[in-house]
Design an enzyme around this catalytic site. Structure first.
Site, short mmCIF file in Angstrom:
data_model
loop_
_atom_site.label_atom_id
_atom_site.label_comp_id
_atom_site.label_asym_id
_atom_site.label_seq_id
_atom_site.Cartn_x
_atom_site.Cartn_y
_atom_site.Cartn_z
N ASP A 99 0.87 -1.18 0.00
CA ASP A 99 0.00 0.00 0.00
C ASP A 99 0.91 1.23 0.00
O ASP A 99 2.12 1.13 0.19
CB ASP A 99 -0.94 -0.05 1.21
CG ASP A 99 -2.17 0.85 1.02
OD1 ASP A 99 -2.22 1.62 0.04
OD2 ASP A 99 -3.08 0.79 1.87
N ASP A 136 -3.96 7.29 -3.33
CA ASP A 136 -5.30 7.87 -3.47
C ASP A 136 -5.57 8.79 -2.29
O ASP A 136 -4.86 8.76 -1.28
CB ASP A 136 -6.35 6.76 -3.57
CG ASP A 136 -6.13 5.65 -2.57
OD1 ASP A 136 -5.04 5.05 -2.58
OD2 ASP A 136 -7.03 5.40 -1.74
N CYS A 286 -14.30 -22.24 19.91
CA CYS A 286 -13.54 -22.30 18.66
C CYS A 286 -12.76 -23.61 18.62
O CYS A 286 -12.34 -24.10 19.66
CB CYS A 286 -12.58 -21.11 18.62
SG CYS A 286 -11.44 -21.17 17.24
N CYS A 288 -9.97 -24.06 16.56
CA CYS A 288 -8.67 -23.88 15.91
C CYS A 288 -7.60 -24.56 16.76
O CYS A 288 -7.84 -24.90 17.92
CB CYS A 288 -8.39 -22.39 15.72
SG CYS A 288 -7.67 -21.57 17.14
N CYS A 291 -7.09 -22.84 20.27
CA CYS A 291 -8.17 -23.01 21.25
C CYS A 291 -8.36 -24.47 21.64
O CYS A 291 -8.81 -24.76 22.74
CB CYS A 291 -9.46 -22.43 20.69
SG CYS A 291 -9.36 -20.65 20.42
N1 GUN Z 1 -6.15 1.13 3.47
C1 GUN Z 1 -7.37 1.20 4.03
N2 GUN Z 1 -8.17 2.04 3.33
C2 GUN Z 1 -7.43 2.49 2.30
C3 GUN Z 1 -7.73 3.37 1.20
O1 GUN Z 1 -8.81 3.91 1.05
N3 GUN Z 1 -6.69 3.60 0.33
C4 GUN Z 1 -5.47 3.01 0.46
N4 GUN Z 1 -4.53 3.25 -0.45
N5 GUN Z 1 -5.19 2.19 1.48
C5 GUN Z 1 -6.17 1.93 2.38
ZN ZN Z 2 -9.41 -20.44 18.17
#
Ligand code: GUN
Ligand code: ZN
Length: 685
Positions: A99, A136, A286, A288, A291
């Site tokens: 990201d 963005d 749970c 898993c 747990c």
């Molecule tokens: N991570 C969580 N929401 C967003 C988002 O709207 N844009 C970007 N680039 N990363 C995110």
């Molecule tokens: Zn669990």
């Protein structure tokens, strides 16, 4: 090569199965091919306690996401990433998404110049990430429309300038637009025309935190309307296991989650039924591995770091298992059932489910024809799902008989073939004509004319003897719509002790209705006129032809020969002068044409929706019976659903083959790879 699509372009995303907007896909990256829908755990370049390799080997995740802004900010991360790549930094050779820092800008309220939108894209490319993300502009959920409009324009501008920078990296172009569906649509339209590989839907995290699932559903559906079907959609920051089924039903293919770690920090455990604090628990609900090997008391007594790691692992196991369940549900055609079950976890989720179902028209377009899952009633949502909605809307669009003298309505829960449960009425109907009498069953999902009882989902659905009132009121609306459509002056209602019998009173107010307590009483009232036995099978064929292809059945030659299965009463074969035209596919109750059948369909004026035109370069192959490939399709109708029986033509409009569409018309015109039509019969030369 006029409309032939560019050949050099490899599709990175191939769709293998669909259930509504949801799909099972294969996404190819330089670091391996993954199966979608999938969830990427968020890993921190330095401090993640569970490393990516372990996330894949022990928890069966396939891909991770990390943050390029954080990497770029710290010298010790940046230098390794720049010299050896992000895969070396994370010590992971599988696919990595990064990201851009958008969320950090929003969350920490950083100044605009903090991150350079072009530099962060170049940085991601340079460190060798598999999927990078544009910078963005994040809109807060309570931002006014004007602010969101500005954010959208900034995001789109950055999207445009980022694409030329992507190089070999896949690039994710985020759809913003806040809670305004029209802004989401606008963003998606612009982004669809740019060379992106993935489309995240952004700005959702705060909505999730406030349980505003309904707003998230509206935003995602609006974006989804315009995003190209051959690019994966990523719902940014929606990784809670209770939301995954519903989120997948919106057509999302990628998810990411930091919650597994964030929630573990303060002892919160993720479950498919919601979130619980460890201190609320005396038992661990749970199964898993974590747990199963400990108890709530032992967990509470652990030292903080050990407890945090245990809960983190639990959260990952639960999330991964739900993702697998979601994929299997898509393959079974039962994703909406799973989403409806999960929606019981919280009223806000339940509301969101209903927003989704209000948009069933959009879902129906994406849903393949000819899948035949059995359908169990699980609550008031059942009759709103695609199979029943589609059956009813096609019935209303195309049922060919109108203005008869009477309509016989028989309440029924469609639990068994009608010929078994009401044999005397079915027998008697054979002696009438559609001009004088129509027979239809009033089921919990609406009307089923007796001619269409073999069409899926009529015989594949199971309803209980107790039906909720929401379902009954939907059935009532559907029955009324049908009555209007067929426009008869009189109804003969056969009283039976089944839930839909209650609908009689709603209809009485609208149209003259006579009640009967026994089949023989009904039969006495029928306007009989001793018909040839072939005539009633002809009505059945007409109704199916009209339902399936919207054909004008008056153009059907009256001397077709119809072979009916003695045991089931189903049509098996349709011939004309010994030439086979159609066979019926038993599970769907729909017809598959032969080449002669295809020629007859054309003569009867088959709507262009069911016609696929191939590029001349592919004509020879298709004539030989090879699959019609998407990249050679030059014309297909956007109303065509995947799974329909279609005819295939050369560019001049000559019939060359018949077959079953694998893709929708829109997909055929978009996809560079894969099969568009599986050929059943072709003009072998
Ligand atoms: N991570 C969580 N929401 C967003 C988002 O709207 N844009 C970007 N680039 N990363 C995110
Ligand atoms: Zn669990």
């Amino acid at each position: 090569m006029n409309r032939l699509k560019e050949d050099g372009l490899m599709n990175s995303f191939e769709i293998r199965a669909k259930d509504g907007l949801a799909r099972i896909g294969k996404f190819r990256t330089k670091h391996g091919t993954v199966t979608t829908p999938l969830l990427m755990p968020v890993v921190h370049p330095g401090k993640s306690e569970i490393r990516p390799r372990e996330l894949v080997d022990d928890f069966k995740f396939q891909m991770v996401i990390t943050n390029s802004y954080i990497i770029s900010q710290r010298e010790k991360f940046r230098s390794v990433a720049e010299s050896d790549g992000v895969h070396a930094l994370l010590d992971f050779d599988g696919p990595i998404m990064t990201d851009s820092g958008t969320f950090q800008m929003y969350f920490h309220d950083l100044p605009d110049h903090e991150i350079d939108p072009l530099q962060i894209v170049r940085f991601q490319r340079n460190i060798g990430t598999d999927i990078g993300t544009i910078l963005d502009a994040f809109s807060a959920p309570d931002a006014g429309r004007e602010q969101v409009e500005k954010d959208v324009e900034v995001s789109l501008e950055r999207a445009k300038i980022s694409v030329p920078e992507k190089g070999e990296m896949y690039l994710a172009g985020t759809v913003q637009g806040g809670i305004y569906p029209d802004l989401r649509e606008h963003s998606a339209k612009v982004l669809a025309n740019l060379d992106f590989d993935v489309h995240p839907i952004g700005g959702i995290v705060p909505l999730m935190e406030q349980y505003r699932y309904a707003d998230a559903v509206r935003a995602a559906l609006a974006a989804k309307k315009h995003l190209p079907p051959d690019r994966p959609v990523h719902l940014f920051g929606c990784g809670h296991p209770m939301f995954l089924a519903l989120a997948t039903a919106l057509g999302s293919d990628f998810f990411d989650s930091a919650s597994y770690a964030k929630f573990a920090e303060d002892d919160r455990m993720l479950l498919t039924t919601g979130t619980v604090h460890l201190h609320q628990l005396r038992e661990l609900p749970c199964d898993c591995p974590v747990c199963s090997a400990t108890t709530a008391d032992d967990l509470k007594q652990m030292k903080k770091p050990e407890r945090r790691l245990s809960i983190m692992k639990h959260n990952l196991y639960v999330t991964s298992a739900e993702m697998r369940r979601v994929r299997q549900a898509i393959l079974d055609g039962k994703l909406l059932d799973l989403a409806a079950e999960r929606a019981r976890a919280h009223p806000s989720l339940y509301e969101a489910l209903h927003i989704l179902l209000e948009n069933v028209e959009q879902i129906e377009r994406a849903h393949p024809v000819g899948t035949t899952p059995s359908i169990f009633y699980t609550g008031p949502e059942t009759v709103l799902t695609v199979p029943f909605y589609r059956f009813h809307s096609r019935l209303i669009r195309s049922y060919p008989f109108r203005k008869s003298r009477q309509l016989v309505l028989v309440p029924h829960i469609a639990d068994r073939p009608f010929a078994e449960t009401t044999p005397t009425i079915i027998e008697a109907i054979r002696e009438t004509s559609p001009d004088t009498t129509l027979l239809a069953f009033v089921t919990p999902f609406g009307i089923v004319p007796w001619e269409l009882e073999h069409i899926h989902p009529v015989q594949q659905s199971i309803f209980p003897q107790h039906i909720d009132t929401d379902t009954l009121s939907i059935a009532e609306a559907r029955v009324k719509e049908f009555i209007q459509k067929v426009d008869v002056p009189e109804i003969l209602w056969f009283d039976r002790s089944t839930p839909t019998n209650a609908l009689a009173s709603a209809i009485e107010g609208e149209i003259s209705t006579h009640h009967f307590g026994s089949a023989s009483d009904v039969i006495e009232q029928l306007a009989r006129q001793r018909r040839q036995d072939e005539q009633w099978t002809l009505s059945k064929l007409r109704a199916v032809l009209s339902y399936q292809w919207g054909l004008d059945v008056s153009k059907l030659p009256s001397d077709v020969e119809i072979e009916i299965s003695k045991g089931t009463g189903k049509i098996r074969y349709v011939r004309l002068e010994d030439d086979l035209l159609f066979t019926m596919v038993p599970m769907t109750g729909l017809l598959a044409p032969t080449l002669s059948g295809g020629a007859l369909l054309m003569k009867m004026g088959l709507p262009t929706r069911y016609v696929i035109k191939m590029h001349e370069d592919a004509v020879e192959f298709v004539r030989k019976g090879k699959s019609a490939l998407a990249k050679f399709v030059i014309d297909a109708d956007e109303e065509l659903r995947a799974g329909e029986e279609v005819i295939v033509q050369d560019p001049e409009g000559n019939l060359i083959a018949v077959g079953r569409a694998v893709l929708s018309g829109t997909e055929m015109l978009t996809f560079q790879r894969g099969v568009a039509v599986n050929i059943r019969h072709s003009m072998k030369q």
